[in-house]
Scaffold this active site. Structure first.
Site, PDB file in Angstrom:
ATOM      1  N   SER A  65     -50.477  83.910  23.376  1.00 20.08           N
ATOM      2  CA  SER A  65     -51.014  85.047  23.125  1.00 20.08           C
ATOM      3  C   SER A  65     -52.323  85.502  23.941  1.00 20.08           C
ATOM      4  O   SER A  65     -52.133  85.677  25.028  1.00 20.08           O
ATOM      5  CB  SER A  65     -51.686  84.630  21.470  1.00 20.08           C
ATOM      6  OG  SER A  65     -51.908  85.779  20.735  1.00 20.08           O
TER       7      SER A  65
ATOM      8  N   ARG B  30     -59.358  89.419   8.903  1.00 17.50           N
ATOM      9  CA  ARG B  30     -58.418  88.256   9.085  1.00 17.50           C
ATOM     10  C   ARG B  30     -57.037  88.572   8.463  1.00 17.50           C
ATOM     11  O   ARG B  30     -56.062  88.069   8.938  1.00 17.50           O
ATOM     12  CB  ARG B  30     -59.192  87.056   8.728  1.00 17.50           C
ATOM     13  CG  ARG B  30     -58.272  85.600   8.985  1.00 17.50           C
ATOM     14  CD  ARG B  30     -57.973  85.283  10.170  1.00 17.50           C
ATOM     15  NE  ARG B  30     -57.224  84.199  10.684  1.00 17.50           N
ATOM     16  CZ  ARG B  30     -56.663  83.730  11.554  1.00 17.50           C
ATOM     17  NH1 ARG B  30     -56.677  84.560  13.115  1.00 17.50           N
ATOM     18  NH2 ARG B  30     -56.174  82.491  12.043  1.00 17.50           N
TER      19      ARG B  30
ATOM     20  N   ASP C 161     -41.312  88.478  17.392  1.00 21.83           N
ATOM     21  CA  ASP C 161     -42.917  88.758  17.619  1.00 21.83           C
ATOM     22  C   ASP C 161     -42.963  90.496  17.750  1.00 21.83           C
ATOM     23  O   ASP C 161     -42.280  91.096  18.679  1.00 21.83           O
ATOM     24  CB  ASP C 161     -43.269  88.189  18.874  1.00 21.83           C
ATOM     25  CG  ASP C 161     -44.683  88.186  19.027  1.00 21.83           C
ATOM     26  OD1 ASP C 161     -45.323  88.904  18.504  1.00 21.83           O
ATOM     27  OD2 ASP C 161     -45.485  87.765  20.072  1.00 21.83           O
TER      28      ASP C 161
ATOM     29  N   HIS D 106     -45.129  85.857  15.802  1.00 18.30           N
ATOM     30  CA  HIS D 106     -45.847  85.743  16.867  1.00 18.30           C
ATOM     31  C   HIS D 106     -46.413  84.268  16.665  1.00 18.30           C
ATOM     32  O   HIS D 106     -46.505  83.547  17.636  1.00 18.30           O
ATOM     33  CB  HIS D 106     -46.996  86.418  16.723  1.00 18.30           C
ATOM     34  CG  HIS D 106     -48.143  86.361  17.828  1.00 18.30           C
ATOM     35  ND1 HIS D 106     -47.921  86.514  19.138  1.00 18.30           N
ATOM     36  CD2 HIS D 106     -49.403  85.826  17.665  1.00 18.30           C
ATOM     37  CE1 HIS D 106     -48.774  86.425  20.004  1.00 18.30           C
ATOM     38  NE2 HIS D 106     -49.886  85.875  19.110  1.00 18.30           N
ATOM     39  N   ASP D 107     -46.581  83.779  15.501  1.00 15.45           N
ATOM     40  CA  ASP D 107     -46.947  82.289  15.263  1.00 15.45           C
ATOM     41  C   ASP D 107     -45.927  81.439  15.889  1.00 15.45           C
ATOM     42  O   ASP D 107     -46.271  80.242  15.937  1.00 15.45           O
ATOM     43  CB  ASP D 107     -47.376  81.842  13.916  1.00 15.45           C
ATOM     44  CG  ASP D 107     -48.595  82.230  13.528  1.00 15.45           C
ATOM     45  OD1 ASP D 107     -49.372  82.549  14.299  1.00 15.45           O
ATOM     46  OD2 ASP D 107     -49.135  82.234  12.361  1.00 15.45           O
TER      47      ASP D 107
END
Length: 493
Positions: free
Chosen positions: A151, A220, A314, A347-348
């Site tokens: 990232s 967040r 992602d 993405h994680d």
């Protein structure tokens, strides 16, 4: 079983010399927080810098005293893992502008005795790695074996390759981009506006007791959505309700996914600074390694070997952006390997898919050697008959048969194709079909190098010999194709 690096602690180093930023402003003094794992060898040639993502910190592996939760990349760093601390000296530092020990907007300005707040100068990713370089220089390391990051950590790794090409042998960039897109900038802007719209933000002048919790939590929540994928959210939450059996026809938190996002937002406010959020996202917005719109021009001075890894699901940094990096590197005739993690995590996945990452990174760092994958092979003496060769192949179910001389040294190789050719041509002697000019590998050779040779020469099997040319095993293309999976070596244009 893989082991942990054990109890670790965060160290701090302060530089009095001003750090001049891309904007022209400077910071002095500047402190950097970092952790190290493993031992630096005498030649100082085994150091790997790990760069953390947006909200990460220097605590990448092991456990802090009294904690039961390991560092954020403990699955990748440690004995027996991809970043093996029995072999490598791994360094991870908190970024400039962060809020976990490195100088940032929440730090005390020595000129005023108060927090910097918005008087902290705007920073860039290049500024972050310039501070990291000071840390590397402090250790007396002239060249890093590798810089690794996912990232925003991947952005830092790419920046290292451009800013200090002579200092980095290898770069691993995971789930990242070489330039922020309008969509990525847009998400960051919405998060910043959520914070700045909170009355408690007070133009960046807030105290520990009056932080803009609602704005930071909302930022967040917005950001966290981009870290997931549609599939992962379906699998984890579906349309399940939270603590109720039927919808209430109101604006309460009804669905599990809502509750999850609220939890993520609330917990984030307990560990992160709102102003740091503003500064770091702005640095991400500014990130662009292209020159006059050309990524190829931007990477023209890079001299590292690259491993670029994307994640299939992602959508924050989708695979096409990794492929753009690969194309730019290939255009410059730079060694690059591209892999795609097959995952529904979104993405994680760069934090969660430890199995795929451990393999990909290990292979790229040349720790996967021929001796790790070679198999035993039946052999035949060069004085044997062709019938003997055919029988041994059939009995052992092999298509390649190394031939050895009376001294036990490799004399050549015979294949099932050679046997078929002998039958068709009426050959009687084994010597008539032995291939004596044979490419070989050695046990300590990197698998990546051997795989490339076999592909270039269209070789389906490679005998493995020791320093005395004694046969010790064989490597086949079938075993390598299974092993290397979806990793590809881009063709040069």
């Amino acid at each position: 079983m893989h082991r942990s690096v054990g109890i670790t602690r965060t160290e701090h180093l302060t530089f009095d010399e001003p750090l001049v930023l891309e904007s022209g402003a400077s910071i002095s003094p500047v402190t950097i927080a970092y952790e190290t794992y493993g031992r630096l060898n005498r030649e100082k040639s085994n150091a790997i810098l790990v760069c953390h993502a947006f909200s990460g910190n220097a605590h990448a592996a092991g456990y802090h005293a009294g904690d039961d939760r390991p560092g954020w990349w403990d699955t990748i760093i440690g004995p027996g893992k991809a970043l093996d601390t029995d072999d490598y000296y791994v360094i991870c530092s908190n970024i400039l502008g962060g809020c976990n020990g490195t100088t940032g907007p929440a730090s005390i300005d020595p000129k005023t005795g108060e927090r910097y707040g918005l008087s902290f100068p705007i920073i860039t990713v290049a500024d972050m790695i310039n501070l990291q370089k000071r840390l590397i220089d402090h250790f007396g390391i002239q060249q890093l074996l590798a810089v690794v990051g996912g990232s925003m950590g991947g952005m830092q790794a790419l920046q290292w390759s451009v800013s200090y090409p002579e200092m980095v042998r290898k770069v691993v960039a995971i789930a990242t981009t070489a330039r922020s897109t309008p969509q990525q900038i847009a998400f960051n802007e919405v998060g910043r506006q959520a914070i700045m719209s909170d009355p408690k933000w007070n133009k960046g002048e807030y105290s520990n007791g009056t932080i803009p919790e609602r704005g930071l939590a909302l930022a967040r929540m917005i950001g966290h959505i981009t870290y997931l994928s549609d599939d992962s959210m379906h699998n984890k939450f579906g349309r399940n309700l939270q603590n109720k059996e039927a919808i209430g026809y109101d604006f309460s938190t009804e669905f599990q996914v809502q509750s999850y996002l609220h939890h993520q937002g609330e917990s984030f406010t307990r560990r992160f600074d709102a102003n740091s959020y503003l500064y770091i996202t702005k640095a991400i917005d500014y990130f662009d390694l292209s020159v006059n719109g050309s990524l190829a021009a931007g990477f023209s001075k890079a001299g590292s070997a690259f491993l670029v890894i994307s994640v299939s699901s992602d959508w924050l940094y989708p695979p096409y952006q990794s492929e753009e990096i690969v194309s730019a590197l290939t255009a410059n005739d730079i060694e690059v390997q591209y892999c795609e993690i097959r995952s529904n995590y979104g993405h994680d996945a760069f934090l969660l898919e430890s199995g795929q990452l451990n393999y990909m990174i290990s292979q790229f760092l040349d720790r996967l050697l021929v001796r790790d994958v070679m198999t035993d092979s039946p052999i035949i003496n060069e004085q044997s008959s062709m019938n003997d060769a055919a029988r041994i192949m059939i009995e052992n179910g092999v298509n390649h048969l190394p031939v050895v001389g009376n001294n036990g040294q490799l004399a050549g190789i015979v294949t099932s194709w050679d046997i078929a050719k002998a039958v068709a041509c009426g050959y009687q002697d084994l010597d008539q079909i032995i291939s004596r000019q044979v490419f070989t590998a050695i046990p300590e050779e990197a698998i990546a190098k051997v795989a490339k040779l076999m592909e270039e020469k269209a070789i389906s099997a490679l005998p493995v010999v020791d320093e005395n040319n004694q046969l010790v095993g064989i490597v086949s293309s079938d075993s390598l194709s299974t092993l290397l999976g979806r990793c590809t070596q881009p063709k040069k244009h």
